[in-house]
Design a protein around this motif. Structure first.
Motif, PDB file in Angstrom:
ATOM      1  N   ARG A 112     -58.581 -60.446  30.206  1.00 10.34           N
ATOM      2  CA  ARG A 112     -57.229 -60.342  31.590  1.00 10.34           C
ATOM      3  C   ARG A 112     -55.902 -60.873  31.047  1.00 10.34           C
ATOM      4  O   ARG A 112     -55.025 -60.434  30.942  1.00 10.34           O
ATOM      5  N   ASN A 143     -54.782 -47.160  36.724  1.00  4.33           N
ATOM      6  CA  ASN A 143     -55.573 -48.167  37.397  1.00  4.33           C
ATOM      7  C   ASN A 143     -56.566 -49.107  35.862  1.00  4.33           C
ATOM      8  O   ASN A 143     -56.315 -49.783  36.717  1.00  4.33           O
ATOM      9  N   SER A 144     -56.322 -48.797  35.699  1.00  2.00           N
ATOM     10  CA  SER A 144     -57.031 -49.966  34.381  1.00  2.00           C
ATOM     11  C   SER A 144     -55.768 -50.612  33.317  1.00  2.00           C
ATOM     12  O   SER A 144     -55.974 -51.418  33.586  1.00  2.00           O
ATOM     13  N   TYR A 147     -55.343 -53.067  36.858  1.00  2.00           N
ATOM     14  CA  TYR A 147     -56.238 -53.853  36.853  1.00  2.00           C
ATOM     15  C   TYR A 147     -56.246 -55.234  35.757  1.00  2.00           C
ATOM     16  O   TYR A 147     -56.248 -56.262  36.372  1.00  2.00           O
TER      17      TYR A 147
END
Length: 194
Positions: A112, A143-144, A147
């Motif tokens: 991340r 949306n990926s 996130y």
């Protein structure tokens, strides 16, 4: 930082319309911009196994999972080139994104944090003149990116069905000329204020 583009080709057909449109967009990048092209049909990933409640994921060290992980981590820009299949990304692309879930849970990888601030782009060709039918695909990629704290450059849409049809879509080819060269904003989920 020098830009390094990873083009992830998610079509079941080699040299299809989506790849052709992505290559037109990539032609606009300067010669100093590194480009890596990986076809998921030629480098298939195994089905994703969700281990989050059973054990830790292990960093892949060989085969296609290692190739795609390393290419993803080394890219400043990831371009998902997926035809519109049943109104979303292809199976191959969905499997690639599913593997991101495992990479998020791989000790020592910090996927991340590594992806935050990088840019996700999409390229798709659909056989419908109404662009709104691609909204589920756009939402999946947006949306990926949101996130992971990535930037999202949007999706370059083209129209075509038979191989080569997209080359007749003059509007898509015009958009391709500047698509990957502009600054992309940080992705936001639909419920977040702009």
């Amino acid at each position: 930082m020098d830009r390094r583009f990873l083009f992830v080709l998610g079509s079941s057909r080699a040299d299809g319309n989506t790849e052709a449109l992505a290559r037109r967009a990539a032609e606009q990048l300067g010669p100093d911009v590194e480009q890596t092209w990986i076809s998921l049909a030629e480098h298939p990933l195994p089905d994703f196994e969700d281990l989050r409640h059973d054990s830790d994921h292990v960093r892949p060290t060989e085969g296609n999972p290692a190739l795609l992980l390393d290419a993803t981590l080394s890219a400043t820009d990831v371009v998902i080139a997926s035809p519109l299949y049943w109104y979303s990304v292809s199976t191959q692309v969905k499997r690639y994104l599913d593997h991101w879930s495992g990479w998020l849970r791989t000790p020592g990888l910090d996927f991340r944090a590594a992806m935050a601030g990088r840019t996700l782009w999409g390229v798709t060709v659909l056989a419908d003149p109404e662009a709104s039918v691609a909204e589920p695909l756009v939402g999946t990629l947006n949306n990926s990116a949101a996130y992971l704290g990535m930037r999202f450059g949007g999706v370059l849409l083209g129209n075509g069905s038979k191989p080569g049809d997209v080359l007749d879509d003059t509007e898509a080819l015009a958009r391709a000329k500047s698509f990957l060269t502009r600054e992309a904003p940080f992705a936001r989920f639909p419920h977040q204020a702009a």
